[in-house]
Design a protein around this motif. Structure first.
Motif, PDB file in Angstrom:
ATOM      1  N   ARG A 210       0.814  -1.251  -0.240  1.00 43.30           N
ATOM      2  CA  ARG A 210      -0.003  -0.136  -0.082  1.00 43.30           C
ATOM      3  C   ARG A 210       0.945   1.417  -0.080  1.00 43.30           C
ATOM      4  NH1 ARG A 210      -4.545  -1.127   4.506  1.00 43.30           N
ATOM      5  NH2 ARG A 210      -4.754   0.978   4.194  1.00 43.30           N
ATOM      6  N   VAL A 211       0.078   2.335  -0.402  1.00 38.60           N
ATOM      7  CA  VAL A 211       0.827   3.758  -0.440  1.00 38.60           C
ATOM      8  C   VAL A 211       0.019   4.515   0.482  1.00 38.60           C
ATOM      9  CG1 VAL A 211       2.362   3.399  -2.495  1.00 38.60           C
ATOM     10  CG2 VAL A 211       0.062   4.384  -2.424  1.00 38.60           C
ATOM     11  N   LEU A 212       0.533   5.474   1.106  1.00 38.18           N
ATOM     12  CA  LEU A 212      -0.297   6.647   1.759  1.00 38.18           C
ATOM     13  C   LEU A 212       0.038   7.994   0.739  1.00 38.18           C
ATOM     14  CD1 LEU A 212       0.380   6.142   5.343  1.00 38.18           C
ATOM     15  CD2 LEU A 212      -1.742   5.596   4.225  1.00 38.18           C
ATOM     16  N   VAL A 213      -0.885   8.539   0.613  1.00 39.73           N
ATOM     17  CA  VAL A 213      -0.918   9.975  -0.197  1.00 39.73           C
ATOM     18  C   VAL A 213      -0.968  11.041   0.487  1.00 39.73           C
ATOM     19  CG1 VAL A 213      -1.775  11.234  -2.210  1.00 39.73           C
ATOM     20  CG2 VAL A 213      -1.633   8.688  -2.323  1.00 39.73           C
ATOM     21  N   VAL A 214       0.134  11.973   0.690  1.00 40.73           N
ATOM     22  CA  VAL A 214      -0.045  13.260   1.546  1.00 40.73           C
ATOM     23  C   VAL A 214       0.257  14.267   0.616  1.00 40.73           C
ATOM     24  CG1 VAL A 214       1.323  12.019   3.321  1.00 40.73           C
ATOM     25  CG2 VAL A 214       2.646  13.334   1.736  1.00 40.73           C
ATOM     26  N   ALA A 215      -0.579  15.315   0.856  1.00 39.68           N
ATOM     27  CA  ALA A 215      -0.678  16.573   0.172  1.00 39.68           C
ATOM     28  C   ALA A 215       0.360  17.614   0.877  1.00 39.68           C
ATOM     29  CB  ALA A 215      -1.885  16.943  -0.182  1.00 39.68           C
ATOM     30  N   THR A 216       0.861  18.498  -0.139  1.00 37.89           N
ATOM     31  CA  THR A 216       1.774  19.459   0.845  1.00 37.89           C
ATOM     32  C   THR A 216       2.052  20.807  -0.253  1.00 37.89           C
ATOM     33  OG1 THR A 216       3.855  20.127   1.322  1.00 37.89           O
ATOM     34  CG2 THR A 216       3.999  18.502  -0.147  1.00 37.89           C
ATOM     35  N   THR A 217       2.000  21.928   0.103  1.00 36.87           N
ATOM     36  CA  THR A 217       2.363  23.161  -0.566  1.00 36.87           C
ATOM     37  C   THR A 217       3.907  23.458  -0.759  1.00 36.87           C
ATOM     38  OG1 THR A 217       2.117  24.511   1.104  1.00 36.87           O
ATOM     39  CG2 THR A 217       0.079  24.031  -0.176  1.00 36.87           C
ATOM     40  N   ARG A 218       4.412  22.710   0.026  1.00 40.72           N
ATOM     41  CA  ARG A 218       6.170  23.060   0.139  1.00 40.72           C
ATOM     42  C   ARG A 218       6.696  21.728   0.041  1.00 40.72           C
ATOM     43  NH1 ARG A 218       7.678  26.032   4.923  1.00 40.72           N
ATOM     44  NH2 ARG A 218       6.218  24.689   6.143  1.00 40.72           N
ATOM     45  N   PRO A 219       6.946  21.042  -1.063  1.00 44.64           N
ATOM     46  CA  PRO A 219       7.412  19.821  -1.033  1.00 44.64           C
ATOM     47  C   PRO A 219       8.731  19.583  -0.776  1.00 44.64           C
ATOM     48  CG  PRO A 219       6.660  20.438  -3.232  1.00 44.64           C
ATOM     49  CD  PRO A 219       6.534  21.655  -2.415  1.00 44.64           C
ATOM     50  N   GLU A 220       9.640  20.433  -0.833  1.00 49.78           N
ATOM     51  CA  GLU A 220      10.916  20.602  -0.259  1.00 49.78           C
ATOM     52  C   GLU A 220      11.258  20.278   1.095  1.00 49.78           C
ATOM     53  OE1 GLU A 220       9.339  23.167  -1.138  1.00 49.78           O
ATOM     54  OE2 GLU A 220       9.772  25.019   0.212  1.00 49.78           O
ATOM     55  N   THR A 221       9.908  20.479   2.160  1.00 49.41           N
ATOM     56  CA  THR A 221      10.152  20.191   3.435  1.00 49.41           C
ATOM     57  C   THR A 221       9.808  18.944   3.504  1.00 49.41           C
ATOM     58  OG1 THR A 221       7.733  20.400   3.787  1.00 49.41           O
ATOM     59  CG2 THR A 221       9.044  22.360   3.960  1.00 49.41           C
ATOM     60  N   MET A 222       9.427  18.035   2.824  1.00 52.05           N
ATOM     61  CA  MET A 222       9.359  16.704   2.681  1.00 52.05           C
ATOM     62  C   MET A 222      10.758  15.780   3.126  1.00 52.05           C
ATOM     63  SD  MET A 222       9.155  14.515  -0.638  1.00 52.05           S
ATOM     64  CE  MET A 222       9.491  13.170   0.072  1.00 52.05           C
ATOM     65  N   LEU A 223      11.982  16.237   2.841  1.00 49.16           N
ATOM     66  CA  LEU A 223      13.068  15.932   2.968  1.00 49.16           C
ATOM     67  C   LEU A 223      13.387  16.008   4.574  1.00 49.16           C
ATOM     68  CD1 LEU A 223      14.981  17.882   0.359  1.00 49.16           C
ATOM     69  CD2 LEU A 223      14.147  15.859   0.258  1.00 49.16           C
ATOM     70  N   GLY A 224      12.428  16.877   5.191  1.00 50.60           N
ATOM     71  CA  GLY A 224      12.653  16.658   6.892  1.00 50.60           C
ATOM     72  C   GLY A 224      11.466  15.950   7.622  1.00 50.60           C
ATOM     73  N   ASP A 225      10.846  15.539   6.840  1.00 52.52           N
ATOM     74  CA  ASP A 225       9.738  14.595   7.370  1.00 52.52           C
ATOM     75  C   ASP A 225      10.373  13.590   8.317  1.00 52.52           C
ATOM     76  OD1 ASP A 225       8.058  15.956   5.825  1.00 52.52           O
ATOM     77  OD2 ASP A 225       7.224  14.208   4.686  1.00 52.52           O
TER      78      ASP A 225
END
Ligand SMILES: [Zn+2]
Ligand SMILES: [Zn+2]
Length: 887
Positions: A210-225
């Motif tokens: 399975r995959v989880l879909v997340v939404a963001t307006t600032r994709p670059e911040t995902m590097l710090g998830d």
């Protein structure tokens, strides 16, 4: 009493503005006793010169202050300026950039020297401008927020709040400007609706397909998830709780947690958690003990923690992250999305939420008392609707980040031990570490938010923390006049800090003034090019005229329209007043009357004419009118209804004093009898009127008042110290007012009728007057005045009059015109009548044509009918006038 022909404010305004200060006219004495009125200036920023908004604020303050001073109150207006931290630092940095310099190369000390230099220049300009516009401040009490005594107050408050646990140092998410390189308070961030995107990204769940879909307006911040959150109420994903997701691009395993951060109703119901770069995620991170991975640094570039994106600018990184995700097929969808982007108020750079260690003030405990102060009406906002704005903010208050990474301001009184990292907060620099004894101490490099020191302004400027005489006498202050844009920044914080530090609210009333707009009701701005600069218009029209033009539009709760036209009319008003003085002064000299001026400290009652033994009607009338104008002006200023005060005084001077009183007095002076009483009454009326006008137009009134002889020694040295005229029941003379009204009505009727008959206004005409009752009495007693002012020769008629007549319930008036003029007048009337009859016939023809009428909308038909009846009515009037002419 020589007086120049032309009113030239430029010739005397600079003199009086200096003289008032040299004579100490505005100096307040705490020892003087009496009822106190005190007010501190909203300290202008030392970022340049004052604009029209300042001039409005200072003019309104000055009117109230001068009024209180004239009412005999122990009055203090305390002036000063604000160092304005970030704003001033930026002005100076820009100047340095022009010279190719940078503050970091110069070093802190050299840079501060430059800012002090600039402060000197700007501060001097501001003071000069305020003196120029007549601001009646006590300059001996002038302050600057970085003065030594005010800095001592700042340290004292900081230490006290720290000791009470109301100031703390903490790691928090702050608004960070990557350009200014400083933390910003929430209030220093402006939000702009911007078109952006919402990226939907797939995060594979480990050990499942399975995959989880997340939404963001600032994709670059995902590097710090460091987590993915789902809601415990969301059945779709509950089985995944406890498993991990694989963070794309970083190949990091991150936990799937349960948190309310995820809203089942919003998007996919799954959210990414980036504790180091989002305020809500930061809180969630604390709840779940998540690591904070900082992927964006203070300059807006990606850190080492961002892996292969390290060193990239944050927006470049965004592009690359999206590209890479797309290549991996991990972008589920991209949709357009409106978002609220926070920008640095000063430089417009997009703010980055960053974690940093800052100093904070705990606001809730302070806010409670400040809310009560306004709820219980110990502080009153005017207009009252601003109370709502105040409460809204106070109820939702957040802790105040007070440290700024700037060089210009009050350095935070905290010292860090180089050895054991101990932090000491103290009033003075400690000699050694309280914990380890090391002398290796360094003061915190940050400065305080500029509003910290201005929040103390009402009491720090009066000597606090010392219990000075000034503080005891003038604090709490009476009133604050300021703009709505700083209710939160400044007013609310003064209330909170005032109550906390002194136990008293810092002021009783807060009057919020409007904005200045141009003729099209647009805000003034440099980019629109519609700015009216006080430095340009005050020399052009005179300071008094600009003040009056501002005040005449200053109704509470509305913005103020300022145009060249308004300033021109105000200058005409000043001119008119000047000319009235010229008439009085020069006639007096011609008549050889002894110069005389009344003593303003005693209420003057008009004297009786030595010939007729009665008080002349015009004197009884003007003193009664003065009395009611005083009543209006006092009530209006007391309620900050500046427009009403200005309008009442304008009306009195222009339409009563100049248009009627001076004209009536001219006739008396021609008669040349019983002059002394006439002169004294006229001068006393003028002197009183000048005092009424003084708070609005201080220069003109001082100039004229000083020209009136001061042989009655013992009167105050300045009109600014003379009493403001007050209403007195005994001074009202309704009979005189009623009689002059009749006189004005008759003169008005002559003028109207003359205009109707198109007679030359310069030529004397004959006429007949049939007056009834009281009007007959007034007309008989004042016939010469009526005849002279209206340029008419009147005979009294026993019977009521017909024809070219003006009638009121008190009189009929008819004018005779020379035969030639009657002929011409008749021709004009006949021509008008002919045209009207033609128009009517024209309409009738249309009404008769049913086909045409059937196509016309009802609205049009209605307006045609209306027109027709207007034509008919007008024609009837002209017919009656023609009948009158033939009689
Ligand atoms: Zn900035
Ligand atoms: Zn130590």
């Amino acid at each position: 009493m020589q007086i120049d022909k032309i009113y030239e404010p430029q010739r005397f305004e600079p003199h009086w503005s200096r003289w008032w200060i040299d004579q100490g006219i505005f100096h307040a004495s705490a020892k003087a006793g009496g009822r106190v009125f005190s007010l501190v200036i909203p300290p202008p920023n030392v970022t340049g010169s004052l604009h029209m908004g300042h001039m409005l604020e200072h003019t309104e303050i000055d009117v109230v202050v001068r009024w209180h001073r004239m009412r005999g109150d122990n009055t203090l207006w305390l002036p000063g300026t604000d160092h304005a931290g970030i704003a001033t630092q930026m002005v100076v940095e820009r100047k340095l950039a022009e010279e190719g310099l940078d503050r970091r190369q110069m070093g802190r000390e050299k840079f501060e020297e430059r800012v002090w230099q600039w402060k000197q220049e700007s501060g001097d300009t501001i003071k000069r401008q305020m003196i120029q516009i007549g601001a009646s401040c006590d300059w001996s009490r002038e302050h600057f927020t970085l003065d030594a005594d005010l800095s001592r107050a700042v340290r004292e408050v900081f230490v006290r709040l720290y000791e009470k646990g109301l100031i703390y140092r903490g790691q928090y998410m702050v608004n960070w400007c990557p350009r200014c390189l400083t933390a910003l308070s929430d209030l220093e961030v402006t939000h702009e609706e911007t078109q952006g995107h919402l990226w939907h990204i797939r995060y594979p769940v480990n050990g499942t397909d399975r995959v989880l879909v997340v939404a963001t307006t600032r994709p670059e911040t995902m590097l710090g998830d460091t987590a993915v959150a789902i809601n415990e109420m969301d059945a779709r994903y509950l089985d995944l709780h406890g498993k991990t997701a694989q963070l794309p691009l970083m190949d990091r395993e991150i936990p799937i947690i349960l948190d309310d951060l995820a809203d089942p109703e919003f998007g996919t119901g799954v959210v990414k958690v980036t504790p180091a770069h989002d305020p809500n995620d930061f809180e969630a991170g604390r709840r779940h003990n998540l690591p904070r991975i900082k992927v964006i640094d203070e300059t807006g570039h990606m850190t080492e923690a961002a892996g292969r994106y390290a060193g990239l600018d944050r927006f470049e990184a965004r592009k690359r992250v999206v590209e890479d995700l797309e290549k991996l097929g991990l972008i589920a969808k991209i949709e357009p999305y409106m978002l609220n982007v926070g920008k640095c108020q000063r430089c417009k750079t997009i703010v980055e939420p960053l974690i940093s260690t800052q100093w904070f003030v705990k606001m809730k405990p302070l806010a409670e008392k400040a809310i009560t102060a306004v709820e219980s009406k110990r502080i009153e906002f005017i207009p009252e609707n601003w109370t709502k704005t105040y409460f809204e903010w106070m109820y939702n208050i957040r802790d105040w980040c007070v440290s700024r990474q700037l060089w210009w301001g009050h350095r935070i009184p905290a010292w860090h031990c180089g050895k054991c990292q101990e932090i000491m907060v103290a009033r003075e620099a400690p000699a050694s570490c309280a914990r380890c004894g090391s002398a290796e101490l360094e003061q915190d490099p940050d400065v305080l938010d500029t509003w910290f020191s201005s929040g103390l302004w009402p009491f720090s400027t009066l000597g606090w923390p010392d219990q000075t005489e000034d503080l005891q006498v003038y604090y709490p202050t009476s009133l604050l006049i300021t703009g709505f844009d700083i209710i939160f920044f400044w007013v609310a914080r003064m209330i909170m800090l005032g109550i906390e530090c002194t136990g008293h609210e810092p002021f009783r009333q807060v009057y919020i003034h409007g904005l200045i707009r141009d003729a099209e009701r647009q805000k003034m701005s440099k980019t629109k090019g519609n700015v009216i600069d006080p430095l340009v218009v005050t020399p052009k029209y005179g300071t008094d005229a600009v003040r009056l033009a501002l005040l005449i539009g200053a109704a509470p709760g509305t913005d103020i329209v300022l145009t060249e036209n308004r300033m021109e009319s105000a200058r005409n008003f000043a001119n008119k007043t000047w000319n009235a003085a010229r008439f009085l002064f020069s006639n007096m000299e011609r008549s050889g009357v002894e110069p005389w001026a009344p003593d303003p400290r005693r209420a003057y009652r008009p004297e009786a004419d030595t010939e007729t033994l009665g008080v002349p009607l015009e004197d009884r009338w003007i003193f009664s009118r003065l009395n009611s104008c005083a009543e209006q002006a006092n009530a209006a200023i007391g309620q900050y209804r500046f427009h009403e005060a200005a309008q009442a005084i304008w009306h009195f001077f222009w339409h009563e004093f100049c248009d009627w009183y001076v004209e009536l007095k001219k006739l008396r002076f021609q008669e040349n009898t019983g002059l002394d009483a006439h002169w004294r009454n006229a001068l006393a009326a003028f002197e009183t009127a000048l005092r009424l006008l003084h708070p609005v137009m201080p220069f003109l009134t001082e100039e004229l008042w000083q020209r009136m002889s001061d042989s009655s020694s013992g009167r105050p040295v300045s009109i600014a110290l003379a009493p403001y005229p007050q209403y007195s029941h005994e001074a009202a003379d309704l009979t005189a007012e009623r009689e002059v009204q009749v006189l004005q009505d008759i003169v008005g009727a002559v003028r109207d009728l003359r205009a109707d008959m198109k007679l030359d206004p310069g030529k004397r005409v004959s006429g007949a007057l049939h007056a009834r009752g009281k009007a007959l009495q007034v007309a008989t007693a004042n016939l010469p005045a009526i005849e002279a002012i209206a340029k008419v020769k009147l005979s009294f008629s026993q019977a009521s009059l017909k024809g070219a007549v003006r009638s009121t319930h008190e009189f009929d008036l008819a004018l005779e015109a020379p035969a030639a003029e009657i002929g011409a007048h008749r021709k004009r009337l006949e021509k008008e009548l002919e045209q009207l009859e033609k128009n009517t016939a024209n309409l009738d023809a249309q009404f008769a044509n049913e086909q045409v009428m059937a196509k016309k909308p009802a609205k049009i038909i209605e307006s045609m009918r209306q027109k027709r009846s207007e034509y008919v009515a007008q024609a009837a009037k002209i017919k009656a006038a023609l009948d009158g002419l033939s009689e």
